[in-house]
Design an enzyme around this catalytic site. Sequence first.
Site, short mmCIF file in Angstrom:
data_model
loop_
_atom_site.label_atom_id
_atom_site.label_comp_id
_atom_site.label_asym_id
_atom_site.label_seq_id
_atom_site.Cartn_x
_atom_site.Cartn_y
_atom_site.Cartn_z
N GLY A 17 0.80 -1.22 0.00
CA GLY A 17 0.00 0.00 0.00
C GLY A 17 0.84 1.27 0.00
O GLY A 17 0.53 2.23 0.70
N SER A 44 1.30 -3.42 5.31
CA SER A 44 1.77 -3.55 6.69
C SER A 44 2.27 -2.21 7.20
O SER A 44 3.25 -1.68 6.68
CB SER A 44 2.89 -4.59 6.74
OG SER A 44 3.65 -4.40 7.91
N VAL A 52 9.32 8.34 -0.04
CA VAL A 52 9.80 9.42 -0.91
C VAL A 52 8.98 9.34 -2.21
O VAL A 52 8.01 8.60 -2.29
CB VAL A 52 11.32 9.30 -1.18
CG1 VAL A 52 12.13 9.79 -0.01
CG2 VAL A 52 11.69 7.88 -1.56
N LYS A 83 4.48 22.26 -10.52
CA LYS A 83 5.83 22.07 -11.06
C LYS A 83 5.83 22.37 -12.56
O LYS A 83 5.02 21.81 -13.29
CB LYS A 83 6.26 20.61 -10.80
CG LYS A 83 7.57 20.21 -11.46
CD LYS A 83 7.97 18.78 -11.14
CE LYS A 83 9.15 18.33 -11.99
NZ LYS A 83 9.50 16.92 -11.78
N ILE A 351 6.78 7.42 -10.72
CA ILE A 351 5.32 7.43 -10.60
C ILE A 351 4.71 7.26 -12.00
O ILE A 351 3.70 6.59 -12.18
CB ILE A 351 4.83 8.70 -9.88
CG1 ILE A 351 5.31 8.62 -8.41
CG2 ILE A 351 3.33 8.86 -9.95
CD1 ILE A 351 5.11 9.88 -7.60
P1 FAD Z 1 6.74 1.16 -1.16
O1 FAD Z 1 6.44 2.57 -0.89
O2 FAD Z 1 7.96 0.59 -0.54
O3 FAD Z 1 5.49 0.32 -0.69
C1 FAD Z 1 5.57 -1.07 -0.46
C2 FAD Z 1 4.33 -1.54 0.27
O4 FAD Z 1 4.37 -2.95 0.40
C3 FAD Z 1 4.18 -0.97 1.67
O5 FAD Z 1 2.83 -0.68 1.93
C4 FAD Z 1 4.64 -2.12 2.54
O6 FAD Z 1 4.08 -2.07 3.82
C5 FAD Z 1 4.12 -3.30 1.73
N1 FAD Z 1 4.77 -4.57 2.04
C6 FAD Z 1 6.02 -4.96 1.71
N2 FAD Z 1 6.27 -6.20 2.22
C7 FAD Z 1 5.14 -6.58 2.86
C8 FAD Z 1 4.76 -7.74 3.61
N3 FAD Z 1 5.61 -8.77 3.80
N4 FAD Z 1 3.54 -7.78 4.16
C9 FAD Z 1 2.66 -6.75 3.97
N5 FAD Z 1 2.96 -5.64 3.28
C10 FAD Z 1 4.19 -5.54 2.75
N6 FAD Z 1 9.30 8.70 -7.98
C11 FAD Z 1 8.82 9.76 -8.63
O7 FAD Z 1 7.98 9.61 -9.51
N7 FAD Z 1 9.27 11.00 -8.34
C12 FAD Z 1 10.24 11.23 -7.44
O8 FAD Z 1 10.59 12.39 -7.19
C13 FAD Z 1 10.82 10.11 -6.80
N8 FAD Z 1 11.83 10.26 -5.91
C14 FAD Z 1 12.38 9.14 -5.33
C15 FAD Z 1 13.53 9.27 -4.52
C16 FAD Z 1 14.14 8.13 -4.00
C17 FAD Z 1 15.38 8.28 -3.18
C18 FAD Z 1 13.57 6.86 -4.22
C19 FAD Z 1 14.19 5.64 -3.62
C20 FAD Z 1 12.44 6.74 -5.00
C21 FAD Z 1 11.85 7.86 -5.59
N9 FAD Z 1 10.76 7.74 -6.43
C22 FAD Z 1 10.28 8.84 -7.09
C23 FAD Z 1 10.11 6.46 -6.61
C24 FAD Z 1 8.84 6.39 -5.76
O9 FAD Z 1 9.18 6.67 -4.42
C25 FAD Z 1 8.19 5.03 -5.88
O10 FAD Z 1 8.02 4.71 -7.23
C26 FAD Z 1 6.84 5.03 -5.23
O11 FAD Z 1 6.91 5.52 -3.92
C27 FAD Z 1 6.25 3.64 -5.23
O12 FAD Z 1 6.78 2.82 -4.23
P2 FAD Z 1 6.09 1.42 -4.00
O13 FAD Z 1 4.65 1.66 -3.68
O14 FAD Z 1 6.42 0.54 -5.13
O15 FAD Z 1 6.86 0.84 -2.74
#
Ligand code: FAD
Length: 503
Positions: A17, A44, A52, A83, A351
């Site tokens: 999430g 979780s 970020v 932006k 994103i």
């Molecule tokens: P996460 O935010 O890590 O979410 C993972 C989810 O899975 C969480 O809810 C977690 O609780 C859940 N989860 C994992 N394992 C389990 C488990 N075993 N049981 C239950 N739940 C679990 N993107 C942009 O477009 N613009 C930006 O400016 C930008 N800046 C960034 C800067 C940095 C340094 C980084 C690292 C990334 C950046 N990004 C940016 C990328 C952006 O942050 C991600 O693409 C976006 O936040 C998506 O993350 P996610 O949802 O895939 O992962």
Amino acid sequence: MQPTTSNRIRSVVIVGGGTAGWMTAAALGRVLGRDYADIRLIESDAIGTVGVGEATIPQINIFNRMLGIAEDDFVRRTKGSFKLGIEFVDWGALGTRYFHPFGHYGIDMEGVSFHSFWMRMAKSGAFADVEDFSLMARAARGGKFMRPIDAGNSPLSGIAYAFHFDAGLYAAYLREYAEAKGVSRTEGRINAVERDGESGNISHLLLESGERVDGELFIDCSGFGGLVIGKTLGVPYRDWSRWLPCDRAVAVPCERLADLPPYTRSTARTAGWQWRIPLQHRIGNGHVYASDYISDDEAAAQLLGSLDGEPLADPRFLKFTTGHRARFWERNCVSIGLSAGFLEPLESTSIWMIQTGIARLLSNFPDRRFAAAERDRYNRQMIEESEFIRDFLILHYHATRRGDSDFWNYCRTMAIPERLAEKLRIWRSTGRAFREHEELFNDTSWFAVMLGQGVEVERYDPLADILSYDELTARMEHIRQAMANSADYMPSHDRYIAENCAA
Ligand code: FAD
């Protein structure tokens, strides 16, 4: 009786999430609705999100329109700002800056690109500042913003913009939206992901609470860990760090600036670069760096030593590997977000990768037979998308005159992918920048960055001679004046937010 697809997917499980999970939940909730399939998201709180990812590109407006959300409400609730592009400081050489604007420069004339005419003029010493010809760059410089208005041929009709927002608030906002569309949410840690012994497909999740969650289609949005696509299905990761060597980041928020800049800033450092993302309540800052060239302590010190305001929290460190899964979609699991891959955030493209992953999933949506043809097409499209963005990012690192650190010496002299090498050859010979096939970044973006990084051009496009010098000078002056008048007309970014969407 009306015909229906008997193999229709009836249950979708979204694993995670963060931004990826809630964007997927919102979109599937909107498109599939309550009756098509049961959509369930597991996350979780103890594990949390990456926290970020706060700068976007204009394509996010397509996603917002698809959801049908009210933009002012969205900006207010995410404490966001607008932006107009990215300012790059110290990239081409120390002491230089340029702006990569959204939208276009000037206007094409007689079927020839504005870039070609500008290059001809610049070679003769006239109209040297290309930013005079971009309304977005001019407005950014003056701290101005407004949405486009219906003003005929005026540049004000073509204002292109994206958003900065608070990542945590964005996920919460989308969660509310998705839940209203019928998506159900379960809080809890997933302890195991189980596969069907016969088909090899994912069959269910086992939660720490003991609950079993069955599903037919699994969307892996579990972040860098890749719980389903990587840990369970074993899809390997393709590592691109030989071209994009930054592998860590340290992030810290600080107090907001008095005036809110309508753009992201990226400042090159000795072994990476630093972002500044202005929000209504704080500034997001981070230093993206290559651990082979700088220690964590030094990276944090560089960051903390160059903030615009007092830090509001302790620095937080993140590790990553730039690259992607060899297959984004495997069996009955589609990976979206960081589980699928990561292109470092230099041009705010992650994103977008989530958004395009969702859009392509919907246009290749499977039934329970999970036909290989749709999956293969999806994988091909997503890999191609990533490769195009990768090349654009490499350009920033490679096309530099910096030689003040081992990091920059490596980047400047490294071997680059052939498609990028070709783009550089064409640019150097005639100053032509172009979009290849359906790639995300268009000719304006390639032009802005090639020029801004200081890549030399031998001759201008011969077609730019299609207008006489006097005629061209007059037209260029007219365009420049139109941009100046339009920028003058725009209110300040602060005033625009105060009047429309203050948090
Ligand atoms: P996460 O935010 O890590 O979410 C993972 C989810 O899975 C969480 O809810 C977690 O609780 C859940 N989860 C994992 N394992 C389990 C488990 N075993 N049981 C239950 N739940 C679990 N993107 C942009 O477009 N613009 C930006 O400016 C930008 N800046 C960034 C800067 C940095 C340094 C980084 C690292 C990334 C950046 N990004 C940016 C990328 C952006 O942050 C991600 O693409 C976006 O936040 C998506 O993350 P996610 O949802 O895939 O992962």
